[in-house]
Motif scaffolding. Structure first.
Motif, short mmCIF file in Angstrom:
data_model
loop_
_atom_site.label_atom_id
_atom_site.label_comp_id
_atom_site.label_asym_id
_atom_site.label_seq_id
_atom_site.Cartn_x
_atom_site.Cartn_y
_atom_site.Cartn_z
N ARG A 72 0.81 -1.21 0.00
CA ARG A 72 0.00 0.00 0.00
C ARG A 72 0.85 1.27 0.00
NH1 ARG A 72 -1.36 -2.51 4.39
NH2 ARG A 72 -1.28 -0.64 5.68
N THR A 73 1.75 1.36 -0.96
CA THR A 73 2.70 2.48 -0.99
C THR A 73 2.78 3.08 -2.39
OG1 THR A 73 3.99 1.36 0.72
CG2 THR A 73 5.05 3.16 -0.43
N VAL A 74 2.82 4.41 -2.42
CA VAL A 74 3.01 5.17 -3.65
C VAL A 74 4.22 6.08 -3.45
CG1 VAL A 74 2.03 6.88 -5.23
CG2 VAL A 74 0.56 5.12 -4.22
N ALA A 75 5.11 6.11 -4.43
CA ALA A 75 6.28 6.98 -4.39
C ALA A 75 6.14 8.05 -5.47
CB ALA A 75 7.55 6.18 -4.62
N LEU A 76 6.17 9.30 -5.06
CA LEU A 76 6.18 10.44 -5.97
C LEU A 76 7.51 11.14 -5.75
CD1 LEU A 76 2.60 11.83 -5.16
CD2 LEU A 76 3.25 10.24 -7.00
N LEU A 77 8.48 10.81 -6.59
CA LEU A 77 9.83 11.31 -6.39
C LEU A 77 10.23 12.23 -7.54
CD1 LEU A 77 11.54 7.97 -5.28
CD2 LEU A 77 10.29 9.64 -3.89
N GLY A 78 10.97 13.27 -7.21
CA GLY A 78 11.44 14.20 -8.22
C GLY A 78 12.90 14.53 -8.01
N LEU B 246 10.89 13.33 -12.96
CA LEU B 246 9.94 12.70 -12.05
C LEU B 246 10.04 11.18 -12.18
CD1 LEU B 246 6.73 14.83 -12.74
CD2 LEU B 246 8.29 15.03 -10.79
N VAL B 247 9.87 10.51 -11.04
CA VAL B 247 9.77 9.05 -11.00
C VAL B 247 8.61 8.74 -10.07
CG1 VAL B 247 10.89 6.88 -10.37
CG2 VAL B 247 12.26 8.74 -11.33
N PHE B 248 7.55 8.16 -10.61
CA PHE B 248 6.38 7.77 -9.83
C PHE B 248 6.25 6.26 -9.89
CE2 PHE B 248 3.69 11.90 -10.58
CZ PHE B 248 4.69 12.65 -9.99
N ALA B 249 5.91 5.65 -8.76
CA ALA B 249 5.74 4.20 -8.70
C ALA B 249 4.71 3.88 -7.63
CB ALA B 249 7.08 3.53 -8.38
N ARG B 250 4.17 2.67 -7.72
CA ARG B 250 3.22 2.22 -6.71
C ARG B 250 3.40 0.73 -6.47
NH1 ARG B 250 -0.41 -1.27 -8.90
NH2 ARG B 250 -1.25 -0.82 -10.95
N SER B 251 3.02 0.30 -5.28
CA SER B 251 3.07 -1.12 -4.97
C SER B 251 1.94 -1.82 -5.72
CB SER B 251 2.95 -1.34 -3.46
OG SER B 251 1.76 -0.78 -2.97
N ALA B 252 2.04 -3.12 -5.83
CA ALA B 252 1.06 -3.89 -6.60
C ALA B 252 -0.35 -3.78 -6.04
CB ALA B 252 1.50 -5.35 -6.66
N ASP B 253 -0.48 -3.54 -4.73
CA ASP B 253 -1.80 -3.49 -4.12
C ASP B 253 -2.37 -2.09 -3.97
OD1 ASP B 253 0.01 -2.69 -2.23
OD2 ASP B 253 -0.76 -3.93 -0.62
N ALA B 254 -1.72 -1.10 -4.54
CA ALA B 254 -2.23 0.28 -4.51
C ALA B 254 -2.96 0.54 -5.83
CB ALA B 254 -1.10 1.28 -4.31
N ALA B 255 -4.25 0.79 -5.75
CA ALA B 255 -5.08 0.95 -6.95
C ALA B 255 -5.00 2.38 -7.48
CB ALA B 255 -6.53 0.59 -6.63
N VAL B 256 -3.83 2.73 -8.00
CA VAL B 256 -3.57 4.06 -8.53
C VAL B 256 -2.83 3.89 -9.85
CG1 VAL B 256 -2.27 6.19 -8.11
CG2 VAL B 256 -3.39 5.04 -6.21
N LYS C 253 3.43 3.11 -17.20
CA LYS C 253 2.43 2.09 -16.89
C LYS C 253 1.73 2.45 -15.58
CE LYS C 253 4.98 -1.25 -19.44
NZ LYS C 253 5.24 -2.61 -19.71
N PRO C 254 0.65 1.77 -15.26
CA PRO C 254 -0.06 2.08 -14.01
C PRO C 254 0.81 1.95 -12.76
CG PRO C 254 -1.46 0.76 -15.43
CD PRO C 254 -0.09 0.81 -16.08
N HIS C 255 1.84 1.11 -12.81
CA HIS C 255 2.67 0.89 -11.62
C HIS C 255 4.00 1.62 -11.63
CE1 HIS C 255 4.24 -1.99 -14.50
NE2 HIS C 255 5.33 -2.03 -13.78
N TRP C 256 4.40 2.20 -12.79
CA TRP C 256 5.73 2.83 -12.89
C TRP C 256 5.72 3.85 -14.01
CZ3 TRP C 256 10.05 2.48 -9.98
CH2 TRP C 256 11.23 3.02 -10.49
N ALA C 257 6.20 5.07 -13.73
CA ALA C 257 6.23 6.10 -14.77
C ALA C 257 7.40 7.04 -14.52
CB ALA C 257 4.92 6.87 -14.77
N GLN C 258 7.89 7.62 -15.63
CA GLN C 258 8.98 8.59 -15.56
C GLN C 258 8.70 9.72 -16.53
OE1 GLN C 258 13.06 6.58 -14.84
NE2 GLN C 258 12.04 5.39 -16.41
#
Length: 150
Positions: A79-85, A93-103, A123-128
């Motif tokens: 249940r973790t989302v990373a919004l890193l810059g 920007l690097v955005f990522a989410r855990s498999a169980d985070a519906a984002v 992708k829904p789980h990883w973006a740059q």
């Protein structure tokens, strides 16, 4: 002149120095990995545990490979989302989410980048992405957090 060996031993000395260099580089990467593990654990712990944890962080003087590695470690937690810059010029920007985070972090990153004049997606789980002025990084990360609605 820099070697304290005779000319016949130069090749052996160079081979020894190259091996020492490789071993030192390996040790540096291992230490860097351990530091990233500790940093990720600290960021996750400070984010709390209720609902989805959002780690929003801007970095100065960090390379993109290191920040990507940190994002991977962060979202290895549930249940973790990373919004890193990264405050480079232009910003990254690097955005990522855990498999169980519906984002869908790919959609959010794409929208934020367009709002600030940059490009990106994923992708829904990883973006740059990025490509906008670094002085807008904090605002872009805050806008991404607003879009999460978690």
């Amino acid at each position: 002149e820099r070697f304290t060996v005779g000319e016949p031993e130069v090749l052996d000395a160079v081979a020894r120095l190259a091996a020492e260099h490789d071993a030192t580089r390996r040790q540096l990467w291992e230490a860097r990995d351990r530091l990233l593990d500790l940093e990720a654990a600290d960021l996750v712990a400070r984010a709390g545990v209720s609902g989805v944890r959002v780690i929003q962080q801007a970095f100065v003087g960090r390379d993109s490979q290191e920040v990507r590695g940190l994002a991977q470690r962060i979202v290895a937690q549930e249940r973790t989302v990373a919004l890193l810059g990264i405050a480079t010029e232009p910003a990254q920007l690097v955005f990522a989410r855990s498999a169980d985070a519906a984002v869908d972090v790919g959609q959010i990153l794409g929208e934020v980048c367009r709002e600030f004049g940059g490009r990106g997606g994923g992708k829904p789980h990883w973006a740059q992405g990025g490509g906008f002025p670094a002085n807008q990084l904090d605002r872009a990360l805050a806008r991404a957090r607003e879009k999460l609605a978690v």
